[in-house]
Design a protein around this motif. Structure first.
Motif, mmCIF file in Angstrom:
data_model
loop_
_atom_site.group_PDB
_atom_site.id
_atom_site.type_symbol
_atom_site.label_atom_id
_atom_site.label_comp_id
_atom_site.label_asym_id
_atom_site.label_seq_id
_atom_site.Cartn_x
_atom_site.Cartn_y
_atom_site.Cartn_z
ATOM 1 N N ILE A 146 22.358 22.555 22.853
ATOM 2 C CA ILE A 146 22.533 22.522 24.424
ATOM 3 C C ILE A 146 21.242 23.344 24.862
ATOM 4 N N GLU A 147 20.468 22.336 25.747
ATOM 5 C CA GLU A 147 19.279 23.400 26.347
ATOM 6 C C GLU A 147 19.754 24.317 27.488
ATOM 7 N N ALA A 148 19.199 25.845 27.230
ATOM 8 C CA ALA A 148 19.906 26.822 27.850
ATOM 9 C C ALA A 148 18.646 27.291 28.680
ATOM 10 N N SER A 149 18.444 28.482 29.068
ATOM 11 C CA SER A 149 17.254 28.911 29.816
ATOM 12 C C SER A 149 16.000 28.957 28.989
ATOM 13 N N CYS A 150 14.790 28.772 29.720
ATOM 14 C CA CYS A 150 13.766 28.916 29.018
ATOM 15 C C CYS A 150 13.258 27.800 27.796
ATOM 16 N N GLY A 151 14.026 26.911 27.892
ATOM 17 C CA GLY A 151 14.001 25.860 26.865
ATOM 18 C C GLY A 151 14.414 26.088 25.367
ATOM 19 N N VAL A 152 15.095 27.303 25.445
ATOM 20 C CA VAL A 152 15.859 27.644 24.158
ATOM 21 C C VAL A 152 17.252 26.762 23.991
ATOM 22 N N LYS A 153 17.044 26.182 23.051
ATOM 23 C CA LYS A 153 18.265 25.134 22.335
ATOM 24 C C LYS A 153 19.470 26.234 21.834
ATOM 25 N N VAL A 154 20.659 25.929 22.511
ATOM 26 C CA VAL A 154 21.738 26.808 21.722
ATOM 27 C C VAL A 154 22.707 25.831 20.962
ATOM 28 N N ALA A 155 22.880 26.276 19.862
ATOM 29 C CA ALA A 155 23.846 25.606 18.821
ATOM 30 C C ALA A 155 25.306 25.939 19.196
ATOM 31 N N ALA A 156 26.087 24.922 19.020
ATOM 32 C CA ALA A 156 27.419 24.993 19.468
ATOM 33 C C ALA A 156 28.404 24.256 18.687
ATOM 34 N N ASP A 186 26.315 29.796 19.314
ATOM 35 C CA ASP A 186 25.389 30.845 18.642
ATOM 36 C C ASP A 186 24.271 31.030 19.636
ATOM 37 N N ALA A 187 24.245 32.575 20.057
ATOM 38 C CA ALA A 187 23.533 33.291 21.143
ATOM 39 C C ALA A 187 22.129 32.728 20.441
ATOM 40 N N ARG A 188 21.106 32.998 21.608
ATOM 41 C CA ARG A 188 19.763 32.845 21.297
ATOM 42 C C ARG A 188 19.342 33.932 20.210
ATOM 43 N N GLY A 189 18.488 33.459 19.043
ATOM 44 C CA GLY A 189 18.157 34.111 18.191
ATOM 45 C C GLY A 189 19.105 34.121 17.082
ATOM 46 N N HIS A 190 20.297 33.561 17.066
ATOM 47 C CA HIS A 190 21.322 33.815 16.337
ATOM 48 C C HIS A 190 21.685 32.435 15.417
ATOM 49 N N GLY A 191 22.124 32.365 14.365
ATOM 50 C CA GLY A 191 22.522 31.228 13.596
ATOM 51 C C GLY A 191 21.696 30.090 13.766
ATOM 52 N N ASP A 192 22.085 28.985 14.448
ATOM 53 C CA ASP A 192 21.056 27.692 14.466
ATOM 54 C C ASP A 192 20.650 27.474 15.803
ATOM 55 N N SER A 193 20.719 28.698 16.579
ATOM 56 C CA SER A 193 19.988 28.593 18.013
ATOM 57 C C SER A 193 18.604 29.105 18.009
ATOM 58 N N ASP A 194 17.643 28.579 18.864
ATOM 59 C CA ASP A 194 16.436 28.674 18.794
ATOM 60 C C ASP A 194 16.168 30.219 19.149
ATOM 61 N N TRP A 195 15.087 30.804 18.504
ATOM 62 C CA TRP A 195 14.833 32.117 18.944
ATOM 63 C C TRP A 195 14.027 31.970 20.320
ATOM 64 N N ALA A 196 14.153 33.130 21.036
ATOM 65 C CA ALA A 196 13.507 33.104 22.380
ATOM 66 C C ALA A 196 11.927 33.059 22.283
ATOM 67 N N PRO A 197 11.279 32.037 22.726
ATOM 68 C CA PRO A 197 9.681 32.040 22.769
ATOM 69 C C PRO A 197 8.977 33.203 23.382
ATOM 70 N N ASP A 198 9.529 33.923 24.304
ATOM 71 C CA ASP A 198 9.065 34.947 24.854
ATOM 72 C C ASP A 198 9.577 36.374 24.420
ATOM 73 N N GLY A 199 10.680 36.500 23.503
ATOM 74 C CA GLY A 199 11.170 37.366 22.837
ATOM 75 C C GLY A 199 12.088 38.250 23.711
#
Length: 153
Positions: free
Chosen positions: A55-65, A106-119
Motif C-alpha cells: 500500500i502506498e503510504a506517505s512520501c511514496g513509502v510502500k507499506v507491506a500488509a 509492516d511499519a516503514r523500515g520494517h519487514g517488507d515495507s520500504d525504508w523512508a527515503p528521507d530517513g
C-alpha cells in the motif's frame, strides 16, 4: 497494489541459522524478520513469504500488509518496535475466524515495507502512513497497536 493469488499457501520465513553462508546477519533496521547478507542490503531470501498487499503510504513509502478475512469490520494491526506484521499472524487469523477483516502492517523500515527515503521514522511519519492506509481502505478501522504503535506520546 500487489496481492497474493488466492490459494497461495503461506510459508515460514527462512531461518538464518540454516543459511549456507556463515556470515548472514539480520538486515537493518533491527527486528527485520527477512535476512540478507550485509552487502545485499534490502534483498530478500529465496522462499520468504511475500506480503498480500503493498500500500502506498506517505512520501511514496510502500507499506507491506497481510490480510486475514474477506469481509467484516476492518481491524488494522500494527506491530511493536522489534517486530514485523508476522507478529499478528495468530491474532489476524482469530479475527478473521470471528468475522472481521484484519490487516497486519509492516511499519516503514520494517519487514517488507520500504525504508523512508528521507530517513524520517518519527511518530508523525507513522501517523501519516496510517492515514494513507485508512484512506486506501476507505472505511473507519479499529486500530490495534503494540509498543511503538500503541505507546502514548
Amino acid at each position: 497494489m500487489t496481492q497474493r493469488s488466492p490459494g497461495q499457501q503461506r510459508r515460514p520465513l527462512v531461518d538464518p541459522a540454516d543459511a549456507d553462508a556463515p556470515d548472514f546477519v539480520p538486515s537493518e533496521p533491527a527486528g527485520a524478520d527477512v535476512y540478507s547478507h550485509p552487502s545485499e542490503h534490502g534483498e530478500r531470501i529465496t522462499g520468504a513469504l511475500d506480503p498480500d498487499l503493498l500500500i502506498e503510504a506517505s512520501c511514496g513509502v510502500k507499506v507491506a500488509a497481510d490480510v486475514y478475512g474477506d469481509s467484516g469490520p476492518l481491524v488494522l494491526l500494527q506491530h511493536g518496535g522489534g517486530q514485523t506484521r508476522h507478529a499478528w499472524k495468530g491474532a489476524g487469523q482469530a479475527l478473521a475466524d470471528g468475522g472481521y477483516r484484519a490487516v497486519s502492517l509492516d511499519a516503514r523500515g520494517h519487514g517488507d515495507s520500504d525504508w523512508a527515503p528521507d530517513g524520517d521514522y518519527t511518530t508523525e511519519a507513522s501517523v501519516a502512513d496510517l492515514v494513507a492506509i485508512v484512506e486506501h481502505f476507505g472505511e473507519r478501522p479499529v486500530l490495534v497497536g503494540a509498543l511503538m504503535a500503541g505507546a502514548p506520546r
